[in-house]
Design a protein around this motif. Structure first.
Motif, PDB file in Angstrom:
ATOM      1  N   HIS A 573       0.826  -1.206   0.000  1.00 52.11           N
ATOM      2  CA  HIS A 573       0.000   0.000   0.000  1.00 52.11           C
ATOM      3  C   HIS A 573       0.862   1.257   0.000  1.00 52.11           C
ATOM      4  CE1 HIS A 573      -4.187   1.666   1.295  1.00 52.11           C
ATOM      5  NE2 HIS A 573      -3.605   2.424   0.390  1.00 52.11           N
ATOM      6  N   SER A 574       1.908   1.254   0.791  1.00 53.66           N
ATOM      7  CA  SER A 574       2.810   2.417   0.797  1.00 53.66           C
ATOM      8  C   SER A 574       3.521   2.560  -0.542  1.00 53.66           C
ATOM      9  CB  SER A 574       3.827   2.290   1.934  1.00 53.66           C
ATOM     10  OG  SER A 574       3.177   2.257   3.195  1.00 53.66           O
ATOM     11  N   ALA A 575       3.880   1.427  -1.150  1.00 56.45           N
ATOM     12  CA  ALA A 575       4.495   1.472  -2.480  1.00 56.45           C
ATOM     13  C   ALA A 575       3.542   2.060  -3.503  1.00 56.45           C
ATOM     14  CB  ALA A 575       4.937   0.079  -2.900  1.00 56.45           C
ATOM     15  N   THR A 576       2.243   1.789  -3.337  1.00 57.45           N
ATOM     16  CA  THR A 576       1.239   2.359  -4.243  1.00 57.45           C
ATOM     17  C   THR A 576       1.280   3.878  -4.192  1.00 57.45           C
ATOM     18  OG1 THR A 576      -0.179   0.426  -3.935  1.00 57.45           O
ATOM     19  CG2 THR A 576      -1.216   2.406  -4.821  1.00 57.45           C
ATOM     20  N   HIS A 577       1.405   4.438  -2.985  1.00 58.25           N
ATOM     21  CA  HIS A 577       1.485   5.891  -2.847  1.00 58.25           C
ATOM     22  C   HIS A 577       2.740   6.437  -3.528  1.00 58.25           C
ATOM     23  CE1 HIS A 577      -1.593   6.845   0.515  1.00 58.25           C
ATOM     24  NE2 HIS A 577      -1.871   5.640   0.021  1.00 58.25           N
ATOM     25  N   LEU A 578       3.853   5.742  -3.368  1.00 64.76           N
ATOM     26  CA  LEU A 578       5.098   6.208  -3.988  1.00 64.76           C
ATOM     27  C   LEU A 578       5.014   6.150  -5.504  1.00 64.76           C
ATOM     28  CD1 LEU A 578       7.921   4.706  -1.720  1.00 64.76           C
ATOM     29  CD2 LEU A 578       6.737   6.903  -1.549  1.00 64.76           C
ATOM     30  N   ILE A 579       4.424   5.088  -6.024  1.00 66.45           N
ATOM     31  CA  ILE A 579       4.294   4.963  -7.482  1.00 66.45           C
ATOM     32  C   ILE A 579       3.383   6.065  -8.018  1.00 66.45           C
ATOM     33  CG2 ILE A 579       3.162   3.548  -9.243  1.00 66.45           C
ATOM     34  CD1 ILE A 579       4.832   1.354  -8.571  1.00 66.45           C
ATOM     35  N   HIS A 580       2.319   6.373  -7.286  1.00 60.26           N
ATOM     36  CA  HIS A 580       1.422   7.454  -7.698  1.00 60.26           C
ATOM     37  C   HIS A 580       2.191   8.775  -7.781  1.00 60.26           C
ATOM     38  CE1 HIS A 580      -2.643   9.726  -6.999  1.00 60.26           C
ATOM     39  NE2 HIS A 580      -2.172   9.872  -8.230  1.00 60.26           N
ATOM     40  N   ALA A 581       2.985   9.056  -6.754  1.00 60.51           N
ATOM     41  CA  ALA A 581       3.761  10.297  -6.747  1.00 60.51           C
ATOM     42  C   ALA A 581       4.787  10.314  -7.880  1.00 60.51           C
ATOM     43  CB  ALA A 581       4.454  10.468  -5.394  1.00 60.51           C
ATOM     44  N   ALA A 582       5.474   9.179  -8.088  1.00 70.42           N
ATOM     45  CA  ALA A 582       6.464   9.103  -9.159  1.00 70.42           C
ATOM     46  C   ALA A 582       5.812   9.260 -10.524  1.00 70.42           C
ATOM     47  CB  ALA A 582       7.218   7.780  -9.074  1.00 70.42           C
ATOM     48  N   LEU A 583       4.651   8.668 -10.670  1.00 74.15           N
ATOM     49  CA  LEU A 583       3.919   8.743 -11.937  1.00 74.15           C
ATOM     50  C   LEU A 583       3.586  10.193 -12.274  1.00 74.15           C
ATOM     51  CD1 LEU A 583       2.447   6.625 -13.926  1.00 74.15           C
ATOM     52  CD2 LEU A 583       0.398   7.282 -12.705  1.00 74.15           C
ATOM     53  N   ARG A 584       3.103  10.926 -11.297  1.00 78.08           N
ATOM     54  CA  ARG A 584       2.752  12.331 -11.529  1.00 78.08           C
ATOM     55  C   ARG A 584       3.989  13.180 -11.787  1.00 78.08           C
ATOM     56  NH1 ARG A 584      -2.246  14.007 -10.034  1.00 78.08           N
ATOM     57  NH2 ARG A 584      -1.518  15.956  -9.101  1.00 78.08           N
ATOM     58  N   GLU A 585       5.106  12.789 -11.182  1.00 81.48           N
ATOM     59  CA  GLU A 585       6.347  13.523 -11.436  1.00 81.48           C
ATOM     60  C   GLU A 585       6.823  13.312 -12.871  1.00 81.48           C
ATOM     61  OE1 GLU A 585      10.861  13.423  -9.642  1.00 81.48           O
ATOM     62  OE2 GLU A 585       9.175  13.486  -8.219  1.00 81.48           O
ATOM     63  N   VAL A 586       6.618  12.108 -13.403  1.00 83.20           N
ATOM     64  CA  VAL A 586       7.078  11.788 -14.756  1.00 83.20           C
ATOM     65  C   VAL A 586       6.085  12.262 -15.809  1.00 83.20           C
ATOM     66  CG1 VAL A 586       7.606   9.901 -16.352  1.00 83.20           C
ATOM     67  CG2 VAL A 586       8.468   9.833 -14.001  1.00 83.20           C
ATOM     68  N   LEU A 587       4.794  12.049 -15.569  1.00 81.73           N
ATOM     69  CA  LEU A 587       3.778  12.332 -16.587  1.00 81.73           C
ATOM     70  C   LEU A 587       3.068  13.660 -16.394  1.00 81.73           C
ATOM     71  CD1 LEU A 587       2.058   8.828 -16.894  1.00 81.73           C
ATOM     72  CD2 LEU A 587       3.985   9.734 -18.197  1.00 81.73           C
ATOM     73  N   GLY A 588       3.184  14.243 -15.214  1.00 85.14           N
ATOM     74  CA  GLY A 588       2.481  15.485 -14.946  1.00 85.14           C
ATOM     75  C   GLY A 588       1.199  15.256 -14.173  1.00 85.14           C
ATOM     76  N   PHE A 671       6.185  15.290  -1.496  1.00 82.93           N
ATOM     77  CA  PHE A 671       6.354  14.229  -2.501  1.00 82.93           C
ATOM     78  C   PHE A 671       5.081  13.398  -2.621  1.00 82.93           C
ATOM     79  CE2 PHE A 671       7.570   9.864  -3.685  1.00 82.93           C
ATOM     80  CZ  PHE A 671       8.130  10.125  -4.924  1.00 82.93           C
ATOM     81  N   SER A 672       4.500  12.988  -1.479  1.00 87.22           N
ATOM     82  CA  SER A 672       3.278  12.202  -1.504  1.00 87.22           C
ATOM     83  C   SER A 672       2.426  12.565  -0.302  1.00 87.22           C
ATOM     84  CB  SER A 672       3.601  10.702  -1.483  1.00 87.22           C
ATOM     85  OG  SER A 672       2.417   9.940  -1.353  1.00 87.22           O
ATOM     86  N   MET A 673       1.216  13.034  -0.586  1.00 85.59           N
ATOM     87  CA  MET A 673       0.287  13.396   0.485  1.00 85.59           C
ATOM     88  C   MET A 673      -1.126  13.086  -0.001  1.00 85.59           C
ATOM     89  SD  MET A 673      -0.096  17.007   2.541  1.00 85.59           S
ATOM     90  CE  MET A 673       1.656  17.036   2.887  1.00 85.59           C
ATOM     91  N   GLU A 674      -1.738  12.037   0.569  1.00 83.65           N
ATOM     92  CA  GLU A 674      -3.044  11.595   0.096  1.00 83.65           C
ATOM     93  C   GLU A 674      -3.972  11.306   1.273  1.00 83.65           C
ATOM     94  OE1 GLU A 674      -2.987   8.342  -2.620  1.00 83.65           O
ATOM     95  OE2 GLU A 674      -1.154   8.988  -3.631  1.00 83.65           O
ATOM     96  N   LEU A 675      -5.267  11.498   1.028  1.00 82.20           N
ATOM     97  CA  LEU A 675      -6.260  11.019   1.974  1.00 82.20           C
ATOM     98  C   LEU A 675      -6.330   9.507   1.837  1.00 82.20           C
ATOM     99  CD1 LEU A 675      -9.201  13.558   1.534  1.00 82.20           C
ATOM    100  CD2 LEU A 675      -7.293  13.657   3.113  1.00 82.20           C
ATOM    101  N   CYS A 676      -6.173   8.788   2.951  1.00 77.63           N
ATOM    102  CA  CYS A 676      -6.130   7.329   2.867  1.00 77.63           C
ATOM    103  C   CYS A 676      -6.436   6.718   4.224  1.00 77.63           C
ATOM    104  CB  CYS A 676      -4.756   6.863   2.381  1.00 77.63           C
ATOM    105  SG  CYS A 676      -4.595   5.076   2.238  1.00 77.63           S
TER     106      CYS A 676
END
Length: 890
Positions: A573-588, A671-676
């Motif tokens: 689950h924590s990796a999911t948050h990191l991938i989401h943040a990385a994805l937005r950093e790469v794709l916008g 870097f990553s801040m989500e409601l969860c």
């Protein structure tokens, strides 16, 4: 500026420019391809298609066409710019002015002074898009109009290329957008945010002819049209939204009065919350659409246009009831919308009584069934939710339809609001049974639904206390046991049972994270928990098997989470948050989460994005994710209010209905801040390595990344390393040189395959060259019927036929060739030009042969191909072809 004035100014602007004013056509045209007119150009189709000459003196016209798009029904109220009924103001040129004229006309009206008949829009707030390679339009916008290049954006075929969806005229288009300001979204033009930048006008430059194909961008452009035409469409409602300074198309002078009436009838205030606002907007939008459909002669029914009208009216009634209306509402809604629309459509006045009568009659009929049907639906939905099911059965949907008159669309809509799906296959099956047998027989199949309301008291009065954020083991008491949908007092060894605890450390499936696994102990008694589901957002239901002893309601027990399971789930689950943040950093920031699932060691992450990710982008996402792991950031959880969370910059996903208090998970500050509400590691390094497996499309505009985390990632990477090491050893090549080595071998293999193919063709040509001498003469036409060597591939037939046909030169000749390729019998007929001139058609002869070998085919007069399955019929087929030629050229 009132909508009626916006219409008048548009019409006058183009009449002054020499256009013929054309009244709006009826919503119902004699067009078998359309239920309703859905675009402003529809009444002009015969002129664009060249079927009729345009009857306009100057070859130009203008109209404000009423339109209905039923595909937008589900979007009504959810977005702020979709209407089922809308007015499309357009100007049309049939071979007269083209791009510069269309652009100039639009710009002059939009930016012209109000006192001079324009709309007075600020030119600095207008943006335009053009088709990718339409430099002509871009240059006109920049050099003639003066729009800076940074406010001219280019889009591809799917967005800025128009056609009617069938072979015919097509061409690039240019869309005009209005910047509503930073309070409506982010900067960057229409490409960045089409909510802030609202499209108000589309200019279509019909200059080409399209061929066959599907979709918006998968067709061939055949060439230019004899005459270049113009078709534009300005959204009257959207311009009204801007000129009247309101937030959305439901708050203009045409629809806001209906919302006001709805507020009075329901006692509910518009603007209080999103879901409430959606219902008000549905009432306003559908009241107008329903009224306009009735005006044009549609009446409620069970099929076609009548069904659409019935569905719209019933959605109005249901929305009003959900907002608190107790009595009849339709007459008030219809009168309100007719008052606002009559200035633009004077014909409403003469039809006012009829419109009200039709609408009120439908309301009267539906109200009789709505209350009982809604009650049945709510019970069925509660039963499904309480049992942890996500699907409403087909029989329940059928009962709503058959007994209570609920259209399946209404059931689907209500189910979606309740977070459920509907077993449509089961519904369709029962519908088929109903059509096949008497109603009494079908009724016998609609009884005995299991009562699953056993959970309701627990949801309302005994919500579960979740302790799992702070501990993995909790002493609690059993307050309920459920088996087969019924409450029980005891459970014995070997039984599968659902356990309700006063408090539990086990996480219930939510937010993409699967429910925990674990055990419930009481002395020698042991229950193995296989899943945990949440009911009504308040009740945790533990699905367990009693593996030893027995248990009673009221027993004190210890609930313990499987530590390994929870550790892996936290990592994923924590990796999911990191991938989401990385994805937005790469794709916008446009790459927004659309769903996720994570279980121990594995995650998948869905996001809104249209393009396939490149290997480099995937590598960057994986690298950024693992850098975040390596930094060893603290993973902080903060409980706060929803407003404070948004002020912090926390992402709220899926448009979920969050409560007043929310949980923010923060990793690495911004870097990553989500409601969860899920469980997470304490430090990012505890996630372990993250291995991205790949990405793929899972639907229109949605893509999915899959990845491993923790030990699963390590094991995957170890296997990959071992595979690479073994491959390097077998090739006697250092691992780092494997890609180059494999590439070199691949090139050699391709070259060898090419050489083999060439040799094969040479061998086949040598084998078949002599066949020319076997041709027989039939009334001056040389005919060759032959089987090629067994094993000849079907793809070789065309090459052989082309070669042999060339050997006949200018002589009339027909070749009929076949071969056996496994179980298939490919065959081909080829004819020289001289034979075609004599009336030979290969496409006809191919079917003659096909009848004898169990096949069929097709093609052009000079060459046609097919495939059969009965090689034993070839000789008879060859003779039949010769007989056919004998008759043809005899």
């Amino acid at each position: 500026m009132q909508t009626h004035e916006i219409r008048e100014r548009f019409t006058q602007h183009f009449v002054n420019a020499g256009h013929t004013e054309v009244p709006s056509a009826s919503l119902i045209l004699d067009d078998p391809t359309l239920l309703f007119v859905n675009a402003g150009m529809v009444p002009f189709k015969p002129y664009f298609l060249g079927q009729q000459n345009p009857p306009f003196p100057n070859g130009t016209a203008t109209s404000i066409q009423k339109c209905v798009r039923t595909l937008d029904i589900e979007e009504v109220g959810i977005t702020t710019r979709h209407n089922t009924f809308f007015q499309m103001a357009g100007n049309f040129s049939f071979g007269q002015y083209f791009k510069e004229g269309a652009i100039t006309h639009a710009w002059t009206l939009l930016t012209g002074k109000v006192e001079e008949g324009g709309y007075g829009l600020d030119p600095e707030r207008l943006w335009v898009t053009v088709y990718l390679d339409d430099d002509e339009a871009a240059d006109i916008w920049h050099e003639k109009i003066g729009i800076p290049k940074e406010r001219i954006q280019r889009l591809g075929m799917a967005d800025n290329y128009w056609s009617m969806g069938i072979p015919g005229p097509c061409g690039p288009c240019s869309e005009i957008y209005y910047d509503r300001g930073p309070e409506y979204g982010r900067e960057g033009g229409p490409i960045a945010d089409d909510n802030r930048y609202m499209e108000i006008w589309n200019l279509v430059f019909m200059q080409n002819e399209r061929g066959e194909g599907t979709g918006k961008d998968s067709f061939e452009i055949l060439g230019p049209l004899p005459k270049k035409n113009i078709d534009t469409g300005m959204g009257v409602e959207r311009v009204a939204c801007i000129l009247q300074g309101v937030d959305n198309v439901y708050e203009t002078d045409l629809l806001r009065p209906v919302i006001n009436v709805a507020e009075e009838l329901t006692g509910t205030t518009y603007g209080s919350e999103h879901q409430v606002d959606i219902r008000f907007r549905v009432i306003a939008d559908h009241s107008r659409t329903g009224m306009m459909l009735i005006l044009d002669g549609v009446t409620p029914g069970n099929e076609g246009r009548g069904y659409i009208l019935r569905r719209l009216l019933r959605r109005i009634i249901r929305s009003a009831r959900l907002l608190g209306a107790q009595g009849k509402t339709m007459e008030a809604f219809m009168n309100s919308i007719m008052d606002t629309m009559t200035p633009s459509f004077p014909e409403i006045a003469a039809n006012r009584e009829r419109i009200v009568r039709v609408a009120v009659a439908e309301e009267r009929a539906f109200l009789k069934t709505l209350e009982s049907g809604t009650h049945l639906f709510e019970n069925a939905a509660a039963e499904a939710q309480d049992a942890g099911r996500k699907t409403l059965s087909g029989s329940q949907a059928f009962t709503l339809h058959d007994t209570y008159g609920f259209p399946i669309d209404l059931t689907l809509e209500m189910a979606a609001e309740a977070g459920l799906e509907v077993d449509t296959e089961g519904f369709e099956k029962l519908m088929g049974e109903q059509r096949a047998r008497a109603k009494a027989d079908s009724k016998a199949k609609k009884h005995g639904h299991t009562d699953l309301s056993v959970y309701r008291d627990f949801v309302d009065n005994h919500p579960t206390e979740f302790t799992g954020f702070d501990e993995l083991e909790t002493t609690s008491s059993i307050i309920g046991l459920v088996k087969d949908g019924e409450s029980i007092n005891q459970a014995h060894e070997g039984e599968e049972v659902e356990v309700i605890l006063e408090a539990t450390p086990m996480y219930a499936e939510a937010g993409g994270q699967l429910g925990d696994r674990g055990v419930i102990r009481a002395g020698e008694t042991l229950l193995q928990v296989n899943d945990v589901q949440k009911i009504g957002k308040k009740l945790w239901v533990h699905k367990a098997t009693v593996t030893n002893g027995g248990v009673d309601v009221g027993s004190t027990v210890t609930a313990e989470v499987d530590h390994k399971w929870r550790h892996g789930a936290r990592q994923a689950h924590s990796a999911t948050h990191l991938i989401h943040a990385a994805l937005r950093e790469v794709l916008g920031p446009t790459a927004v989460q659309a769903g996720s699932m994570n279980r121990p060691g594995y995650l998948r992450f869905d996001f809104n994005y249209t393009d396939q990710l490149t290997p480099e982008q995937l590598a960057d996402i994986e690298r950024i994710t693992n850098q975040a792991v390596d930094i060893d950031w603290d993973v902080n959880t903060i409980e706060t209010t929803l407003d404070e969370a948004k002020a912090m910059g926390a992402m709220a996903l899926f448009g979920e209905n969050y409560g007043e208090r929310v949980r923010v998970v923060e990793i690495g500050g911004p870097f990553s801040m989500e409601l969860c509400g899920g469980t997470h590691v304490k430090h990012s390094s505890q996630i372990g390595p993250v291995a991205v497996l790949g990405e793929a499309s899972v639907g229109s505009g949605v893509r999915r990344i899959e990845a491993y985390s923790g030990m699963d990632s390590f094991q995957y990477l170890s296997k990959e390393a071992a595979l690479a090491s073994g491959l390097a050893a077998s090739m006697k090549t250092p691992t780092e040189q494997l890609p180059d080595r494999i590439a070199a071998l691949t090139e050699k293999l391709k070259a060898a395959e090419k050489q083999i193919a060439q040799l094969h063709q040479q061998q086949l040509a040598a084998q078949t060259a002599g066949l020319v001498n076997q041709a027989v003469d039939i009334n001056g036409v040389k005919v060759l019927c032959s089987r090629l060597p067994e094993g000849t591939k079907g793809g070789d037939l065309r090459k052989v036929a082309t070669d042999l046909r060339g050997r006949f030169g200018q002589d009339p000749a027909v070749l009929v060739l076949a071969t056996e390729d496994g179980a298939k019998v490919p065959f081909i007929v080829a004819a020289t030009k001289a034979a075609v001139d004599k009336g030979v058609k290969a496409g006809d002869l191919i079917n003659v042969l096909g009848e004898y070998i169990g096949g069929r085919g097709g093609g052009k007069p000079d060459m046609a191909q097919g495939s059969g399955s009965q090689a034993e019929g070839l000789d008879a087929g060859f003779n039949a072809v010769k007989d056919a030629l004998q008759q043809l050229v005899g």
